[in-house]
Design an enzyme around this catalytic site. Structure first.
Site, short mmCIF file in Angstrom:
data_model
loop_
_atom_site.label_atom_id
_atom_site.label_comp_id
_atom_site.label_asym_id
_atom_site.label_seq_id
_atom_site.Cartn_x
_atom_site.Cartn_y
_atom_site.Cartn_z
N ASP A 31 15.12 61.18 15.72
CA ASP A 31 14.38 59.93 15.91
C ASP A 31 12.90 60.28 16.10
O ASP A 31 12.56 61.41 16.43
CB ASP A 31 14.92 59.14 17.11
N THR A 119 20.21 48.68 5.62
CA THR A 119 20.35 47.61 4.63
C THR A 119 19.05 47.49 3.85
O THR A 119 17.98 47.30 4.44
CB THR A 119 20.69 46.29 5.33
N GLU A 147 26.44 49.82 5.90
CA GLU A 147 27.13 49.73 7.19
C GLU A 147 27.54 48.29 7.46
O GLU A 147 26.73 47.39 7.30
CB GLU A 147 26.16 50.23 8.27
N GLU A 151 27.65 44.47 16.26
CA GLU A 151 27.33 44.90 17.62
C GLU A 151 28.37 44.39 18.61
O GLU A 151 28.90 43.29 18.46
CB GLU A 151 25.94 44.39 18.01
N LYS A 200 26.63 44.69 0.47
CA LYS A 200 26.18 44.48 1.86
C LYS A 200 25.46 43.14 2.00
O LYS A 200 25.75 42.34 2.91
CB LYS A 200 25.26 45.64 2.26
N PHE A 245 34.96 33.67 11.20
CA PHE A 245 33.62 33.08 11.04
C PHE A 245 33.66 31.59 10.81
O PHE A 245 32.95 31.05 9.96
CB PHE A 245 32.82 33.84 9.97
N ALA A 248 32.20 27.08 15.30
CA ALA A 248 30.98 26.27 15.30
C ALA A 248 30.20 26.55 16.59
O ALA A 248 30.78 26.93 17.61
CB ALA A 248 31.34 24.79 15.23
N CYS A 256 20.73 41.39 12.16
CA CYS A 256 21.01 41.58 10.73
C CYS A 256 20.98 40.28 9.93
O CYS A 256 20.34 40.21 8.88
CB CYS A 256 22.39 42.20 10.54
N ARG A 323 17.54 40.23 19.52
CA ARG A 323 16.79 40.00 18.29
C ARG A 323 17.32 38.76 17.58
O ARG A 323 18.52 38.60 17.40
CB ARG A 323 16.88 41.24 17.37
C1 UDX Z 1 26.73 41.15 11.58
C2 UDX Z 1 27.87 41.42 10.61
O1 UDX Z 1 29.10 40.89 11.14
C3 UDX Z 1 28.01 42.91 10.35
O2 UDX Z 1 29.02 43.15 9.38
C4 UDX Z 1 26.67 43.45 9.87
O3 UDX Z 1 26.76 44.85 9.69
C5 UDX Z 1 25.57 43.12 10.85
O4 UDX Z 1 25.52 41.71 11.08
P1 UDX Z 1 26.36 41.26 14.21
O5 UDX Z 1 25.01 40.70 13.95
O6 UDX Z 1 26.47 42.41 15.14
O7 UDX Z 1 27.06 41.70 12.84
O8 UDX Z 1 27.25 40.09 14.85
P2 UDX Z 1 28.36 39.04 14.39
O9 UDX Z 1 29.53 39.18 15.26
O10 UDX Z 1 28.62 39.09 12.94
O11 UDX Z 1 27.66 37.65 14.78
C6 UDX Z 1 26.44 37.24 14.19
C7 UDX Z 1 26.04 35.87 14.68
O12 UDX Z 1 26.88 34.86 14.13
C8 UDX Z 1 26.11 35.70 16.19
O13 UDX Z 1 24.97 34.98 16.63
C9 UDX Z 1 27.38 34.91 16.40
O14 UDX Z 1 27.35 34.16 17.59
C10 UDX Z 1 27.37 34.03 15.17
N1 UDX Z 1 28.72 33.54 14.79
C11 UDX Z 1 29.65 34.42 14.33
C12 UDX Z 1 29.01 32.19 14.91
O15 UDX Z 1 28.18 31.38 15.32
N2 UDX Z 1 30.25 31.76 14.53
C13 UDX Z 1 31.21 32.60 14.06
O16 UDX Z 1 32.30 32.11 13.72
C14 UDX Z 1 30.90 33.97 13.96
#
Ligand code: UDX
Length: 442
Positions: A31, A119, A147, A151, A200, A245, A248, A256, A323
């Site tokens: 890093d 990404t 990837e 998180e 991705k 996913f 609501a 990301c 973030r």
């Molecule tokens: C996401 C992708 O899932 C992952 O594959 C990619 O590599 C990076 O981005 P992450 O940002 O860590 O991962 O979180 P994730 O669990 O996907 O949630 C993202 C956002 O969507 C959160 O704010 C979560 O609250 C929201 N979300 C997710 C919803 O509002 N409803 C859902 O049904 C699912």
């Protein structure tokens, strides 16, 4: 077992490094931040990610950390790029950190493969390939290996992935990168570099489309008296659609989704295509983050001087990452309306909050004398929110549940006014015979 260098000790780099070390590979993580490298060397993990600290400790003999490129690449067969690609002002991905890694590569005798985990826009691999060639590094291979870890579940996602995607210019390079994952049971998708890059971006765009879709269904549910949680259950049982996913809420955020979806929209635009659907997905999300303010106003009237407890600052539970967190947009809107905002989060850092907003680690402190509690992050600690203790602490027992975490009838039976997202109008959702708040025994 291979010798792997990883550029970037962020979420992706550290999880990838720890997990590869756990598979038996020798890993050096490099890093540019001295403080970060010092902390890691001292056994401290600078981010909150369940299971990561243990995994780093368990594999300490196969893991080292450095600031030095030469040390990282000494004997390395693979160099993973796991640096940030934040959005630029135009919404494109900023590849400055990626180019810095490429330009920091010394003249190498060994046959290294550069593996892109960050990404990046489709076409980046092609450009990096050309740059490597012009730098006299034609013998350095290039592979795209995006990837997908999320998180909060990153270690589990690495060890139990739905798939590993490997895009290469040379089939042999793809095979060698895929072989690093030996020991992990999964489907390996081998393809060309551009398609791997697109997998991705398309995955993240599709996931956000699903969430924006169910959020719009939720908004319509509110108008017609349906309950989106039942609707999502019924829709998700269709095997063609699946259950994931479809929760609501207050909108999607995180490090990301916003940047990747915007990068794909820009990429399409720069290539001459207006990605209309994605533009709507983004706009729906921006509006969704602001809708809770309208709900608060309809319950409390003018928000000037009202005390609002924002419960959850991190963009999702089990992370301290803020973030692109919807909480920050909501807080900004509430302050603009003149409300007094108190925040609660078990681990999010205070420095991300605007001036004047206090951060509490005990949610009762944030709720003391509050006119409304807004659930923004579905931390498990909030499941018991509709308690007599909380009701008594609040000036006005109103819960606006931006994550549909609580059972509406139980919250109302406990003496709260409750509003979720897409859960019918309160008059419709209220089951017959539910006691009025003041009829609840104390
Ligand atoms: C996401 C992708 O899932 C992952 O594959 C990619 O590599 C990076 O981005 P992450 O940002 O860590 O991962 O979180 P994730 O669990 O996907 O949630 C993202 C956002 O969507 C959160 O704010 C979560 O609250 C929201 N979300 C997710 C919803 O509002 N409803 C859902 O049904 C699912």
């Amino acid at each position: 077992m291979a010798r792997i260098a990883i550029f970037g000790a962020g979420y992706v780099g550290l999880v990838t490094g720890a997990c590869f070390a756990d598979l038996g590979h020798d890993v050096v993580v490099r890093d540019i931040l001295e403080e970060r490298v010092d902390e890691l060397r001292a056994g401290r993990v600078p981010i909150h990610e369940p299971g990561l600290e243990e995994l780093l400790a368990k594999n300490a003999n196969r893991l080292s950390f450095t600031l030095d490129v030469g040390e990282a690449l000494d004997g390395a067969e693979f160099a993973f790029v796991a640096v940030g690609t934040p959005p630029t002002a135009s919404g494109d991905a900023d590849l400055a950190a990626v180019w810095t890694v490429v330009h920091s590569l010394p003249q190498l005798d060994q046959g290294l493969i550069l593996v892109m985990k960050s990404t990046v826009p489709v076409g980046t691999g092609e450009k990096v390939r050309a740059e490597l060639d012009s730098l006299g590094l034609g013998h350095v291979g290039y592979v795209s290996n995006p990837e997908f870890l999320a998180e909060g579940t990153a270690v589990r996602d690495f060890t139990n992935p739905d798939r590993v995607v490997v895009g290469a210019f040379e089939p042999e390079h793809a095979e060698r990168v895929a072989a690093l994952y030996d020991g992990i049971e999964t489907t390996v998708v081998t393809t060309d570099v551009a398609s791997a890059e697109m997998i991705k971006l398309a995955s993240n765009a599709f996931l956000t489309t699903r969430v924006s879709f169910i959020n719009e269904i939720a908004n319509v549910c509110e108008l017609v008296g349906a309950d989106v949680t039942d609707v999502a259950l019924g829709v998700g049982l269709d095997a063609r659609l699946g259950p994931h996913f479809l929760r609501a809420g207050i909108g999607w955020g995180g490090s990301c989704f916003g940047k990747d979806v915007s990068a794909l929209k820009q990429l399409a635009g720069n290539s001459g295509y207006h990605f209309q659907l994605l533009a709507a997905v983004i706009e729906v999300n921006e509006l969704q983050k602001r809708r809770l303010v309208g709900k608060l106003k309809s319950q409390l009237g003018n928000l000037r001087g009202k005390v609002v407890a924002v419960l959850g600052v991190a963009f999702k539970p089990e992370t301290d990452d803020t973030r692109d967190a919807p909480s920050l947009v909501l807080i900004g809107r509430l302050l603009a309306e003149g409300a007094e905002v108190r925040a609660w989060d078990p681990i999010a850092p205070e420095r991300v909050l605007p001036q004047g907003v206090t951060l509490h680690r005990d949610h009762l402190d944030a709720l003391d004398g509050a006119d409304a509690a807004v659930i923004v992050t579905e931390w498990p600690q909030l499941r018991g929110l509709a308690s007599p203790e909380v009701r008594d602490a609040m000036r006005n027992p109103l819960i606006v549940d931006g994550r549909n975490l609580l059972d509406p009838s139980a919250a109302r039976a406990a003496g709260f006014s409750y509003e979720g997202v897409g859960r019918g109008s309160p008059s419709v959702a209220e089951p017959a015979g539910t006691p009025e708040p003041d009829a609840v025994p104390q």
